[in-house]
Design a protein around this motif. Structure first.
Motif, PDB file in Angstrom:
ATOM      1  N   ASP A 165      18.128   5.358  13.739  1.00 48.46           N
ATOM      2  CA  ASP A 165      18.545   6.759  13.623  1.00 48.46           C
ATOM      3  C   ASP A 165      17.504   7.695  14.224  1.00 48.46           C
ATOM      4  OD1 ASP A 165      21.013   6.290  12.430  1.00 48.46           O
ATOM      5  OD2 ASP A 165      20.176   6.253  10.406  1.00 48.46           O
ATOM      6  N   GLN A 166      16.238   7.408  14.015  1.00 47.87           N
ATOM      7  CA  GLN A 166      15.182   8.240  14.591  1.00 47.87           C
ATOM      8  C   GLN A 166      15.194   8.148  16.114  1.00 47.87           C
ATOM      9  OE1 GLN A 166      11.405   7.214  12.853  1.00 47.87           O
ATOM     10  NE2 GLN A 166      11.930   8.027  10.831  1.00 47.87           N
ATOM     11  N   LEU A 171      16.966  10.739  21.285  1.00 48.06           N
ATOM     12  CA  LEU A 171      17.858  10.660  22.449  1.00 48.06           C
ATOM     13  C   LEU A 171      18.754  11.892  22.532  1.00 48.06           C
ATOM     14  CD1 LEU A 171      18.766   8.700  24.755  1.00 48.06           C
ATOM     15  CD2 LEU A 171      20.535   7.874  23.169  1.00 48.06           C
ATOM     16  N   LYS A 172      19.236  12.345  21.393  1.00 48.46           N
ATOM     17  CA  LYS A 172      20.077  13.538  21.354  1.00 48.46           C
ATOM     18  C   LYS A 172      19.286  14.787  21.746  1.00 48.46           C
ATOM     19  CE  LYS A 172      23.375  12.097  17.754  1.00 48.46           C
ATOM     20  NZ  LYS A 172      23.854  12.354  16.364  1.00 48.46           N
ATOM     21  N   ALA A 173      18.045  14.852  21.290  1.00 44.39           N
ATOM     22  CA  ALA A 173      17.226  16.032  21.558  1.00 44.39           C
ATOM     23  C   ALA A 173      16.901  16.172  23.045  1.00 44.39           C
ATOM     24  CB  ALA A 173      15.937  15.966  20.739  1.00 44.39           C
ATOM     25  N   ASP A 174      16.609  15.036  23.693  1.00 45.01           N
ATOM     26  CA  ASP A 174      16.264  15.068  25.126  1.00 45.01           C
ATOM     27  C   ASP A 174      16.468  13.667  25.701  1.00 45.01           C
ATOM     28  OD1 ASP A 174      15.286  15.387  27.657  1.00 45.01           O
ATOM     29  OD2 ASP A 174      13.345  16.221  27.057  1.00 45.01           O
ATOM     30  N   GLY A 201      27.305  10.518  21.084  1.00 42.40           N
ATOM     31  CA  GLY A 201      27.671  11.828  21.609  1.00 42.40           C
ATOM     32  C   GLY A 201      26.743  12.341  22.684  1.00 42.40           C
ATOM     33  N   VAL A 202      26.010  11.432  23.333  1.00 33.75           N
ATOM     34  CA  VAL A 202      25.084  11.812  24.407  1.00 33.75           C
ATOM     35  C   VAL A 202      25.697  11.401  25.742  1.00 33.75           C
ATOM     36  CG1 VAL A 202      22.790  11.407  25.392  1.00 33.75           C
ATOM     37  CG2 VAL A 202      23.080  11.526  22.897  1.00 33.75           C
ATOM     38  N   ASP A 203      25.534  12.229  26.751  1.00 35.79           N
ATOM     39  CA  ASP A 203      26.047  11.919  28.086  1.00 35.79           C
ATOM     40  C   ASP A 203      25.332  10.666  28.612  1.00 35.79           C
ATOM     41  OD1 ASP A 203      26.831  11.763  30.714  1.00 35.79           O
ATOM     42  OD2 ASP A 203      26.338  13.839  31.221  1.00 35.79           O
ATOM     43  N   PRO A 204      26.040   9.551  28.781  1.00 35.15           N
ATOM     44  CA  PRO A 204      25.379   8.306  29.199  1.00 35.15           C
ATOM     45  C   PRO A 204      24.787   8.367  30.602  1.00 35.15           C
ATOM     46  CG  PRO A 204      27.765   8.037  29.187  1.00 35.15           C
ATOM     47  CD  PRO A 204      27.483   9.352  28.542  1.00 35.15           C
TER      48      PRO A 204
END
Length: 348
Positions: A165-166, A171-174, A201-204
């Motif tokens: 999760d961390q 990954l979500k942040a940057d 939910g991150v652009d792969p």
């Protein structure tokens, strides 16, 4: 026929027992058998008593030493010799571009050679599509799928990241700030990171994936904290995880694996299940009889005690599937992989 040629031919016969005492007894000298004929018969009988190996195989691992394909090739080498299926097995490494350099060399240089084999797998499927390689798996003779292994996500023990999760939060942040070490571009490792990003939910297409030609190089980068995280088949990290050098965050199985102390991506809330499989193939241009002989040798290997113990030791799943059934499944896997690569932006 010269003696050396006759001996080589005899060693390759599959239907000769290793000891032929009846033949020896029948050729004992008698009053009706000249001494010269007796000695000739004895020499031939001695040759027949040699182990009836099928072939002296050369196995290509289309990657640098230390990775999954290299481990598979060398495990095949040991088992083929230990089980007496082949008397002498050599392994050669031809790294680069997710196996596409090796498979191109193999297809062109070993055509029609029934004593040559190449190790490959799901990584190669993706690499061929991503690199738009001129040589594909259609240019070799698929023999059998041998093993399956799930993807593991790790960080060095010194990392501040304690959980999957961390890592995903970072990954979500940057996305670009989180670097991933794995195998070749478009391979299973790359696909797994893309699927995880998509599930989170991150652009792969924004992931920072660094491809290495061999598992040893990727491992060195992870252990040296040159990257944020590493991803590969669990077996490639197992010893470092058990020694405490690496921290295992998650694994891509559908259920927890006995003996592996890590959650699955699925139970962590990321709908990703992915298994990397490995196979063995022969060159193009084999006759039906040659292909059948190779299939028979690989089946002996796959069912042998040595190979089954290797699977257990390495933590590899037995996914043996051979012949026409494997070729049909391979076609389905190629089609499904193309769809996945398009979804995560690796193939247009």
């Amino acid at each position: 026929m010269r003696w050396e040629e006759g001996r080589a031919m005899i060693r390759r016969r599959r239907d000769i027992p290793s000891h032929n005492q009846n033949f020896c007894a029948a050729t004992a000298p008698t009053e009706d058998t000249p001494l010269k004929q007796f000695f000739l018969a004895s020499i031939v009988a001695g040759a027949l008593a040699l182990p009836a190996y099928a072939a002296d195989y050369t196995i290509m691992a289309p990657a640098a030493p230390g990775g999954g394909w290299d481990q598979t090739a060398r495990s095949l080498q040991a088992a083929l010799q230990e089980e007496g299926i082949s008397g002498n097995v050599q392994v050669v490494n031809v790294p680069g571009a997710g196996g596409t350099i090796g498979i191109a060399q193999f297809a062109s240089q070993q055509k029609g050679n029934p004593n040559a084999l190449i190790v490959g797998g799901y990584v190669m499927v993706g690499a061929i599509l991503t690199n738009q390689a001129p040589v594909t798996l259609a240019d070799v003779t698929p023999i059998a799928r041998l093993t399956g292994e799930y993807e593991a996500i790790v960080v060095p023990a010194s990392s501040e990241i304690q959980s999957i999760d961390q890592l995903v939060e970072a990954l979500k942040a940057d996305p670009g700030a989180v670097s991933w070490a794995g195998g070749s571009a478009g391979g299973t490792d790359h696909i797994a990171v893309g699927l995880l990003a998509k599930a989170a939910g991150v652009d792969p297409t924004k992931i920072n994936y660094i491809a290495y030609s061999g598992g040893g190089e990727a491992l060195a980068a992870i252990l040296g904290s040159q990257v944020t995280a590493g991803i590969s088949s669990y077996g490639e990290f197992q010893s470092q995880v058990e020694s405490g050098a690496l921290r295992l965050l998650a694994i891509s199985s559908d259920e927890r694996i006995e003996g592996v102390d890590a959650p699955t991506l699925k139970e962590s809330g990321y709908d990703v299940v992915l298994q990397n499989w490995r196979m063995v193939a022969a060159p193009p241009g084999l006759t039906d009889e040659q292909k059948a002989a190779v299939l028979a040798d690989v089946e002996k290997l796959a069912t042998s005690a040595t190979w089954q113990e290797t699977l257990k030791t390495k933590g590899w799943a037995d996914t043996y599937l051979a012949g026409d059934a494997f070729e049909e499944q391979l076609a389905k896997d190629i089609s499904a992989t193309e769809t996945i690569l398009k979804d995560i932006g690796l193939v247009k």
